[in-house]
Design a protein around this motif. Structure first.
Motif, mmCIF file in Angstrom:
data_model
loop_
_atom_site.group_PDB
_atom_site.id
_atom_site.type_symbol
_atom_site.label_atom_id
_atom_site.label_comp_id
_atom_site.label_asym_id
_atom_site.label_seq_id
_atom_site.Cartn_x
_atom_site.Cartn_y
_atom_site.Cartn_z
ATOM 1 N N ALA A 208 0.701 -0.984 0.113
ATOM 2 C CA ALA A 208 -0.348 0.097 -0.294
ATOM 3 C C ALA A 208 0.786 0.683 0.237
ATOM 4 O O ALA A 208 0.408 2.607 -0.440
ATOM 5 C CB ALA A 208 -0.624 -0.087 1.276
ATOM 6 N N LEU A 209 2.421 1.249 0.282
ATOM 7 C CA LEU A 209 3.078 2.685 0.159
ATOM 8 C C LEU A 209 3.341 3.057 -1.051
ATOM 9 O O LEU A 209 3.033 3.750 -1.311
ATOM 10 C CB LEU A 209 4.186 2.138 1.029
ATOM 11 C CG LEU A 209 4.457 1.661 2.310
ATOM 12 C CD1 LEU A 209 6.013 1.302 2.563
ATOM 13 C CD2 LEU A 209 3.398 2.385 3.013
ATOM 14 N N ASP A 210 3.133 1.946 -2.500
ATOM 15 C CA ASP A 210 2.844 2.169 -3.578
ATOM 16 C C ASP A 210 2.494 2.482 -4.397
ATOM 17 O O ASP A 210 2.065 4.239 -5.103
ATOM 18 C CB ASP A 210 3.728 1.316 -4.512
ATOM 19 C CG ASP A 210 4.975 0.376 -3.549
ATOM 20 O OD1 ASP A 210 5.413 0.352 -4.983
ATOM 21 O OD2 ASP A 210 4.515 -0.309 -2.772
ATOM 22 N N THR A 211 0.820 2.675 -3.222
ATOM 23 C CA THR A 211 -0.783 3.485 -3.914
ATOM 24 C C THR A 211 -0.811 5.067 -2.854
ATOM 25 O O THR A 211 -1.080 5.052 -3.980
ATOM 26 C CB THR A 211 -1.659 2.194 -2.949
ATOM 27 O OG1 THR A 211 -1.286 0.577 -3.563
ATOM 28 C CG2 THR A 211 -3.232 2.809 -3.613
ATOM 29 N N LEU A 212 0.023 5.298 -2.163
ATOM 30 C CA LEU A 212 -0.128 6.226 -1.447
ATOM 31 C C LEU A 212 0.865 6.876 -2.115
ATOM 32 O O LEU A 212 -0.175 8.020 -2.448
ATOM 33 C CB LEU A 212 0.690 5.738 -0.223
ATOM 34 C CG LEU A 212 0.628 7.163 0.704
ATOM 35 C CD1 LEU A 212 -0.432 8.008 0.659
ATOM 36 C CD2 LEU A 212 1.372 7.235 2.626
ATOM 37 N N LEU A 275 10.333 5.677 -3.212
ATOM 38 C CA LEU A 275 9.417 5.516 -3.441
ATOM 39 C C LEU A 275 8.655 6.703 -4.271
ATOM 40 O O LEU A 275 7.859 6.934 -5.515
ATOM 41 C CB LEU A 275 7.950 4.591 -2.995
ATOM 42 C CG LEU A 275 8.183 3.543 -2.684
ATOM 43 C CD1 LEU A 275 6.810 2.433 -2.062
ATOM 44 C CD2 LEU A 275 7.693 2.437 -4.498
ATOM 45 N N ALA A 276 8.651 7.567 -2.965
ATOM 46 C CA ALA A 276 7.912 8.804 -3.638
ATOM 47 C C ALA A 276 9.455 9.629 -4.230
ATOM 48 O O ALA A 276 8.208 10.849 -5.540
ATOM 49 C CB ALA A 276 8.199 9.676 -1.866
ATOM 50 N N CYS A 337 7.233 13.946 4.941
ATOM 51 C CA CYS A 337 6.436 15.057 5.299
ATOM 52 C C CYS A 337 6.282 14.094 2.950
ATOM 53 O O CYS A 337 7.602 14.787 2.578
ATOM 54 C CB CYS A 337 7.119 16.530 5.092
ATOM 55 S SG CYS A 337 5.397 16.877 4.459
ATOM 56 N N LEU A 338 4.994 14.149 2.716
ATOM 57 C CA LEU A 338 5.528 14.496 1.139
ATOM 58 C C LEU A 338 4.963 15.456 0.718
ATOM 59 O O LEU A 338 3.302 15.843 0.548
ATOM 60 C CB LEU A 338 4.971 13.293 0.524
ATOM 61 C CG LEU A 338 5.279 11.817 1.743
ATOM 62 C CD1 LEU A 338 5.331 10.401 0.613
ATOM 63 C CD2 LEU A 338 7.208 11.495 1.689
ATOM 64 N N SER A 339 5.781 16.450 -0.424
ATOM 65 C CA SER A 339 4.702 17.981 -0.835
ATOM 66 C C SER A 339 4.877 17.388 -2.116
ATOM 67 O O SER A 339 5.385 16.498 -3.124
ATOM 68 C CB SER A 339 5.605 18.721 -0.287
ATOM 69 O OG SER A 339 5.381 18.642 0.999
#
Length: 349
Positions: A208-212, A275-276, A337-339
């Motif tokens: 689910a980290l990929d999906t996020l 991934l991000a 934090c992903l921006s």
């Protein structure tokens, strides 16, 4: 035999052993017997930071207001929490935002998998008129901030054990006596992306980290925003076997009480960051929770609370200490934090 254990036994007898991720998902989210569907246990089986000290949610509320202002104060604007528990954190966040004259243009949304928690959130947050999202289907229609505390650790994890030329997936099957047991799917050897640490013989992967990251990347194409994620796990090497279960505040075996105990795994923050970045997101962190909260003003807020509530001084102090002390939750928990691409670093990083 519990209802879910009987159901799992039937599933395994019919279709063969279940990957650990499928077992974990069934235990947590089965609509009839799943833990979060029937008996989520904040304050009984486990406790989260917002329940330890109101300072946690207040600081995140002020952080959200600051980041909204950094976005140019867009109106309308979505403040979204995923996995909001009993609504404690968001209640504290909105109170802190209102205390400095903000929040009027915030649209509050909650994404919650547990119907029990959703009912508690609707009652506690009724004055803010939150929208309840089944998933992230509306993410990115407007500029947004997404916050999630202790949500990532509940995402089901696949487990792999090194075996010969590759990695064998860990599964849950049955003993000859019909009890649940761990085993390996020896008929399928997998190659895992990324290099495990030297000598590491087991590894966990949360799909689910990929999906996020994909969902956030798609949303940021339509509107700017950030996602602030707080949870426990290592900042470097991938977790090995970290699957744990908790019941009445004590750790129990993950196979002992399916549906009656909380299941959790450590979060692979290094993989989440990779991934991000692969999807073009701006990544800040992970940093330890203690320094992050201190950078946001945890000590000043604690002192103000003690001054206003001298009869609760020790309780207030102990709560904040527990959150920031590296020997307690301060270093165990990480903040990332992903921006949207091109945004400056957020406050606290």
């Amino acid at each position: 035999m519990t209802g879910l254990k009987a159901k799992l036994k039937t599933l395994i007898e019919a279709g063969g052993p279940l990957p650990v991720s499928a077992y974990m998902n069934t235990c947590l989210h089965d609509p009839e017997f799943g833990y979060y569907a029937t008996r989520p246990g904040i304050g009984r089986d486990f406790i989260t930071a917002p329940e330890i000290s109101q300072v946690f949610g207040e600081l995140l509320g002020l952080w959200s207001l600051h980041e909204w202002q950094a976005l140019g104060g867009p109106d309308p604007f979505d403040l979204i929490e995923v996995g909001a528990g009993r609504g404690t954190m968001m209640d504290d966040m909105m109170r802190a935002i209102a205390s400095v004259g903000g929040g009027e243009r915030f649209r509050l949304s909650i994404s919650e998998a547990s119907p029990v928690y959703a009912a508690a959130q609707k009652a506690r947050l009724s004055e803010f008129h939150p929208d309840f999202l089944g998933a992230f289907e509306t993410l990115g229609e407007r500029p947004f901030l997404l916050v999630a505390n202790e949500w990532l650790d509940c995402l089901p994890a696949r487990q792999f054990v090194q075996g010969g030329e590759g990695w064998l997936e860990r599964v849950v099957g049955l003993t000859d006596e019909g009890d649940l047991t761990f085993g390996l799917a020896t008929d399928n050897v997998e190659k895992l992306s990324g290099e495990p640490a030297d000598g590491q013989t087991s590894i966990e992967v949360q799909p689910a980290l990929d999906t996020l990251c994909e969902t956030l990347a798609n949303a940021f194409v339509r509107a700017p925003g950030r996602a602030l994620l707080i949870d426990y796990g290592p900042a470097g090497n991938a977790p090995g076997d970290t699957l744990r279960a908790f019941k009445n505040g004590a750790q129990v075996g993950p196979l002992d009480m399916p549906g009656e105990s909380d299941l959790t795994v450590d979060v692979d923050f290094a993989r989440l960051a990779r991934l991000a970045e692969k999807r073009g997101l701006k990544v800040s962190g992970p940093v330890e929770q203690g320094p992050f909260l201190m950078a946001l003003g945890a000590e000043a807020r604690m002192q103000a609370l003690i001054k206003a509530n001298p009869d609760r001084a020790e309780q207030i102090y102990e709560g904040v200490k527990r959150l920031v002390d590296p020997d307690e939750l301060g270093s165990r928990f990480k903040v990332i934090c992903l921006s949207a691409p091109g945004m400056p670093p957020p406050a606290g990083f």
